[in-house]
Design an enzyme around this catalytic site. Sequence first.
Site, PDB file in Angstrom:
ATOM      1  N   CYS A 236      47.481  32.741  47.205  1.00  0.00           N
ATOM      2  CA  CYS A 236      46.053  33.057  47.169  1.00  0.00           C
ATOM      3  C   CYS A 236      45.745  33.870  48.416  1.00  0.00           C
ATOM      4  O   CYS A 236      46.022  33.413  49.537  1.00  0.00           O
ATOM      5  CB  CYS A 236      45.243  31.769  47.139  1.00  0.00           C
ATOM      6  SG  CYS A 236      43.467  31.992  47.399  1.00  0.00           S
TER       7      CYS A 236
ATOM      8  N   CYS B 116      42.930  39.793  45.274  1.00  0.00           N
ATOM      9  CA  CYS B 116      42.856  38.413  44.812  1.00  0.00           C
ATOM     10  C   CYS B 116      43.938  38.236  43.763  1.00  0.00           C
ATOM     11  O   CYS B 116      44.071  39.074  42.855  1.00  0.00           O
ATOM     12  CB  CYS B 116      41.476  38.109  44.224  1.00  0.00           C
ATOM     13  SG  CYS B 116      41.352  36.485  43.425  1.00  0.00           S
TER      14      CYS B 116
END
Length: 271
Positions: free
Chosen positions: A74, A187
Amino acid sequence: MKQKPVIFLDSGVGGLPYCEHFYKLAPHIPRIYIADRANFPYGPKSREELGRLLKQLVARALERWEAPVVVIACNTATISAIDVLRTAFPEVSFVGTVPAVKPAVLASKAGRIGVIATERTISEPYIYDLARRFNPQIEVIGRAAPELVSFVEHDLLKANREERLRMVRPAVEWFRQRQVDGIVLGCTHFLFLLDEFQALATPDITIFHSVEGVARRVLQLLETRGLLTKAPETTGGQSESGILAVTGTGAVSESWHAFSKTYGLVLEVWE
Protein backbone atom coordinates in the site's frame (compact mmCIF):
# COMPACT_ATOMS: atom_id res chain seq x y z
CA MET A 1 14.57 -26.19 5.94
CA LYS A 2 10.90 -25.39 5.56
CA GLN A 3 10.22 -22.24 3.59
CA LYS A 4 8.84 -19.47 5.77
CA PRO A 5 5.94 -17.41 4.44
CA VAL A 6 5.92 -13.85 3.15
CA ILE A 7 3.22 -11.48 4.42
CA PHE A 8 1.54 -8.91 2.17
CA LEU A 9 -0.51 -6.22 3.90
CA ASP A 10 -2.97 -3.63 2.61
CA SER A 11 -6.18 -1.97 3.74
CA GLY A 12 -8.14 -3.96 1.18
CA VAL A 13 -7.63 -5.72 -2.15
CA GLY A 14 -5.22 -3.17 -3.62
CA GLY A 15 -2.05 -5.14 -2.90
CA LEU A 16 -3.26 -8.39 -4.48
CA PRO A 17 -1.47 -7.71 -7.81
CA TYR A 18 1.83 -7.51 -5.92
CA CYS A 19 1.07 -10.79 -4.15
CA GLU A 20 0.12 -12.40 -7.46
CA HIS A 21 3.29 -11.22 -9.22
CA PHE A 22 5.38 -12.66 -6.39
CA TYR A 23 3.49 -15.96 -6.68
CA LYS A 24 4.31 -16.18 -10.38
CA LEU A 25 8.03 -15.80 -9.65
CA ALA A 26 8.11 -18.11 -6.60
CA PRO A 27 5.04 -20.38 -6.41
CA HIS A 28 6.68 -22.61 -3.80
CA ILE A 29 6.81 -19.86 -1.17
CA PRO A 30 3.76 -19.61 1.11
CA ARG A 31 2.08 -16.23 1.02
CA ILE A 32 -0.21 -14.55 3.52
CA TYR A 33 -2.28 -11.65 2.30
CA ILE A 34 -3.81 -9.50 5.05
CA ALA A 35 -6.66 -7.20 4.03
CA ASP A 36 -7.24 -4.77 6.89
CA ARG A 37 -10.99 -4.44 6.41
CA ALA A 38 -11.39 -3.27 10.01
CA ASN A 39 -9.42 -0.08 9.31
CA PHE A 40 -10.30 0.51 5.63
CA PRO A 41 -9.66 3.01 4.11
CA TYR A 42 -6.15 4.15 5.02
CA GLY A 43 -6.24 7.27 2.84
CA PRO A 44 -8.04 9.69 5.20
CA LYS A 45 -6.06 8.65 8.29
CA SER A 46 -3.21 10.68 9.77
CA ARG A 47 0.40 9.53 9.70
CA GLU A 48 0.31 8.99 13.48
CA GLU A 49 -2.87 6.94 13.41
CA LEU A 50 -1.59 4.75 10.59
CA GLY A 51 1.68 4.13 12.40
CA ARG A 52 -0.17 3.01 15.52
CA LEU A 53 -2.65 0.79 13.67
CA LEU A 54 0.00 -0.89 11.53
CA LYS A 55 2.29 -1.58 14.50
CA GLN A 56 -0.59 -3.39 16.19
CA LEU A 57 -1.52 -5.30 13.05
CA VAL A 58 2.03 -6.40 12.24
CA ALA A 59 2.67 -7.47 15.84
CA ARG A 60 -0.47 -9.60 15.75
CA ALA A 61 0.44 -11.09 12.36
CA LEU A 62 3.95 -12.03 13.44
CA GLU A 63 2.59 -13.81 16.50
CA ARG A 64 0.72 -16.15 14.17
CA TRP A 65 3.02 -16.37 11.13
CA GLU A 66 6.80 -16.46 11.44
CA ALA A 67 7.48 -14.32 8.40
CA PRO A 68 10.95 -12.86 7.79
CA VAL A 69 9.66 -10.44 5.15
CA VAL A 70 6.56 -8.24 5.24
CA VAL A 71 5.46 -6.35 2.14
CA ILE A 72 3.55 -3.16 2.85
CA ALA A 73 1.49 -3.46 -0.34
CA CYS A 74 0.00 0.00 0.00
CA ASN A 75 1.58 3.29 -1.05
CA THR A 76 -0.17 5.26 1.69
CA ALA A 77 0.97 2.89 4.45
CA THR A 78 4.50 2.74 3.08
CA ILE A 79 4.95 6.50 2.93
CA SER A 80 3.33 7.05 6.32
CA ALA A 81 4.52 4.15 8.47
CA ILE A 82 7.29 1.96 7.05
CA ASP A 83 10.02 3.72 9.06
CA VAL A 84 7.98 3.21 12.24
CA LEU A 85 7.60 -0.50 11.44
CA ARG A 86 11.29 -0.99 10.70
CA THR A 87 12.14 0.55 14.07
CA ALA A 88 9.53 -1.49 15.94
CA PHE A 89 10.41 -4.83 14.31
CA PRO A 90 14.15 -4.78 13.49
CA GLU A 91 14.26 -8.55 12.94
CA VAL A 92 11.85 -8.29 9.99
CA SER A 93 12.68 -7.03 6.51
CA PHE A 94 10.00 -4.63 5.29
CA VAL A 95 9.48 -4.00 1.59
CA GLY A 96 7.46 -0.95 0.71
CA THR A 97 5.51 0.04 -2.36
CA VAL A 98 6.05 3.62 -3.43
CA PRO A 99 4.67 5.46 -6.46
CA ALA A 100 6.78 5.09 -9.63
CA VAL A 101 7.72 8.75 -9.59
CA LYS A 102 11.35 8.31 -10.67
CA PRO A 103 10.68 6.68 -14.07
CA ALA A 104 7.86 9.14 -14.76
CA VAL A 105 10.12 12.11 -14.04
CA LEU A 106 13.00 10.76 -16.12
CA ALA A 107 10.70 10.05 -19.06
CA SER A 108 8.88 13.38 -18.99
CA LYS A 109 9.52 15.79 -21.84
CA ALA A 110 6.79 18.22 -20.78
CA GLY A 111 8.31 18.72 -17.33
CA ARG A 112 4.93 17.97 -15.80
CA ILE A 113 3.62 14.67 -14.40
CA GLY A 114 0.50 13.61 -12.56
CA VAL A 115 0.15 11.39 -9.50
CA ILE A 116 -3.22 9.85 -8.69
CA ALA A 117 -3.41 8.39 -5.19
CA THR A 118 -5.18 8.57 -1.82
CA GLU A 119 -5.65 11.76 0.17
CA ARG A 120 -2.82 10.81 2.54
CA THR A 121 -0.29 10.13 -0.24
CA ILE A 122 -1.17 13.32 -2.10
CA SER A 123 -0.82 15.41 1.06
CA GLU A 124 2.59 13.98 1.96
CA PRO A 125 5.69 15.87 0.74
CA TYR A 126 7.40 12.57 -0.09
CA ILE A 127 6.29 12.24 -3.72
CA TYR A 128 7.09 15.87 -4.52
CA ASP A 129 10.51 15.74 -2.85
CA LEU A 130 11.29 12.46 -4.63
CA ALA A 131 10.40 13.93 -8.02
CA ARG A 132 12.64 16.96 -7.51
CA ARG A 133 15.59 14.73 -6.64
CA PHE A 134 15.61 13.63 -10.26
CA ASN A 135 14.51 16.92 -11.83
CA PRO A 136 14.40 20.06 -9.68
CA GLN A 137 12.28 21.79 -12.32
CA ILE A 138 9.58 19.10 -12.58
CA GLU A 139 6.00 20.01 -11.78
CA VAL A 140 4.06 17.30 -9.94
CA ILE A 141 0.27 17.56 -10.04
CA GLY A 142 -1.50 15.39 -7.48
CA ARG A 143 -5.10 14.20 -7.52
CA ALA A 144 -6.76 12.23 -4.74
CA ALA A 145 -9.25 9.63 -5.98
CA PRO A 146 -10.96 7.92 -3.02
CA GLU A 147 -13.90 7.13 -5.28
CA LEU A 148 -11.69 4.82 -7.37
CA VAL A 149 -10.42 3.04 -4.26
CA SER A 150 -14.02 2.42 -3.19
CA PHE A 151 -14.99 1.29 -6.70
CA VAL A 152 -12.19 -1.29 -6.84
CA GLU A 153 -12.96 -2.53 -3.35
CA HIS A 154 -16.72 -2.92 -3.76
CA ASP A 155 -17.78 -2.85 -7.42
CA LEU A 156 -14.89 -3.90 -9.65
CA LEU A 157 -15.77 -7.56 -10.15
CA LYS A 158 -19.35 -6.85 -11.18
CA ALA A 159 -18.49 -3.89 -13.41
CA ASN A 160 -18.21 -4.23 -17.17
CA ARG A 161 -15.56 -2.60 -19.33
CA GLU A 162 -17.64 0.49 -20.08
CA GLU A 163 -18.36 1.07 -16.39
CA ARG A 164 -14.65 0.81 -15.56
CA LEU A 165 -13.78 3.28 -18.32
CA ARG A 166 -16.46 5.65 -17.08
CA MET A 167 -14.94 5.64 -13.60
CA VAL A 168 -11.40 6.30 -14.83
CA ARG A 169 -12.16 8.84 -17.59
CA PRO A 170 -12.67 11.96 -15.39
CA ALA A 171 -9.24 11.59 -13.79
CA VAL A 172 -7.42 11.03 -17.08
CA GLU A 173 -9.15 14.01 -18.70
CA TRP A 174 -8.40 16.16 -15.65
CA PHE A 175 -4.69 15.38 -16.02
CA ARG A 176 -4.82 15.84 -19.81
CA GLN A 177 -6.21 19.35 -19.34
CA ARG A 178 -3.18 20.10 -17.17
CA GLN A 179 -0.87 18.91 -19.96
CA VAL A 180 0.97 16.15 -18.13
CA ASP A 181 2.76 13.53 -20.21
CA GLY A 182 2.84 10.88 -17.49
CA ILE A 183 0.44 9.65 -14.81
CA VAL A 184 1.75 7.67 -11.84
CA LEU A 185 -0.67 5.20 -10.30
CA GLY A 186 0.13 6.07 -6.70
CA CYS A 187 -2.32 3.68 -5.06
CA THR A 188 -2.09 -0.08 -5.39
CA HIS A 189 -5.85 -0.34 -5.92
CA PHE A 190 -5.48 1.41 -9.27
CA LEU A 191 -3.49 -1.48 -10.74
CA PHE A 192 -6.84 -3.24 -11.18
CA LEU A 193 -7.75 -0.42 -13.61
CA LEU A 194 -4.41 -0.34 -15.43
CA ASP A 195 -5.89 -1.38 -18.77
CA GLU A 196 -8.50 1.36 -18.56
CA PHE A 197 -5.96 4.02 -17.62
CA GLN A 198 -3.73 3.00 -20.51
CA ALA A 199 -6.60 2.89 -23.01
CA LEU A 200 -7.76 6.39 -22.10
CA ALA A 201 -4.30 7.93 -21.76
CA THR A 202 -2.94 6.78 -25.13
CA PRO A 203 -1.21 8.22 -27.10
CA ASP A 204 -0.13 11.41 -25.34
CA ILE A 205 0.15 10.23 -21.74
CA THR A 206 2.16 7.30 -20.35
CA ILE A 207 0.99 5.36 -17.29
CA PHE A 208 3.58 4.35 -14.67
CA HIS A 209 3.33 1.80 -11.83
CA SER A 210 5.73 -0.05 -9.52
CA VAL A 211 4.60 -3.69 -9.39
CA GLU A 212 7.58 -5.41 -11.03
CA GLY A 213 10.36 -4.59 -8.58
CA VAL A 214 8.66 -5.60 -5.33
CA ALA A 215 8.64 -9.37 -5.87
CA ARG A 216 12.28 -9.41 -6.95
CA ARG A 217 13.23 -7.38 -3.89
CA VAL A 218 11.51 -9.93 -1.61
CA LEU A 219 13.39 -12.82 -3.22
CA GLN A 220 16.65 -10.90 -2.94
CA LEU A 221 16.11 -10.31 0.79
CA LEU A 222 15.24 -13.96 1.44
CA GLU A 223 18.33 -15.11 -0.44
CA THR A 224 20.60 -12.60 1.34
CA ARG A 225 19.34 -13.81 4.72
CA GLY A 226 19.77 -17.47 3.74
CA LEU A 227 16.04 -18.09 4.01
CA LEU A 228 15.22 -18.95 0.42
CA THR A 229 14.68 -22.64 -0.26
CA LYS A 230 14.72 -24.08 -3.75
CA ALA A 231 11.54 -25.13 -5.49
CA PRO A 232 11.00 -28.91 -5.52
CA GLU A 233 12.82 -30.31 -8.56
CA THR A 234 10.36 -33.14 -9.16
CA THR A 235 7.43 -30.82 -9.83
CA GLY A 236 9.26 -27.95 -11.45
CA GLY A 237 8.02 -25.61 -8.75
CA GLN A 238 5.30 -26.75 -6.38
CA SER A 239 2.40 -24.36 -5.98
CA GLU A 240 1.81 -23.40 -2.35
CA SER A 241 -1.62 -22.42 -1.14
CA GLY A 242 -1.97 -18.98 0.36
CA ILE A 243 -4.26 -17.28 2.85
CA LEU A 244 -6.41 -14.20 2.40
CA ALA A 245 -6.97 -13.00 5.97
CA VAL A 246 -9.63 -10.29 6.22
CA THR A 247 -9.64 -8.37 9.49
CA GLY A 248 -12.74 -7.24 11.31
CA THR A 249 -15.90 -8.93 12.54
CA GLY A 250 -18.89 -10.18 10.66
CA ALA A 251 -19.40 -12.07 7.43
CA VAL A 252 -17.41 -11.08 4.37
CA SER A 253 -19.13 -9.92 1.19
CA GLU A 254 -19.35 -11.95 -2.00
CA SER A 255 -16.61 -9.82 -3.53
CA TRP A 256 -14.10 -11.19 -1.01
CA HIS A 257 -15.02 -14.74 -1.95
CA ALA A 258 -14.57 -13.83 -5.62
CA PHE A 259 -11.16 -12.25 -5.03
CA SER A 260 -9.97 -15.23 -2.99
CA LYS A 261 -11.01 -17.60 -5.77
CA THR A 262 -9.46 -15.44 -8.50
CA TYR A 263 -6.10 -15.30 -6.72
CA GLY A 264 -6.06 -18.85 -5.39
CA LEU A 265 -6.13 -17.88 -1.71
CA VAL A 266 -8.01 -19.49 1.17
CA LEU A 267 -10.33 -16.92 2.68
CA GLU A 268 -10.64 -16.49 6.43
CA VAL A 269 -12.05 -13.81 8.69
CA TRP A 270 -9.36 -12.69 11.11
CA GLU A 271 -11.20 -11.14 14.04
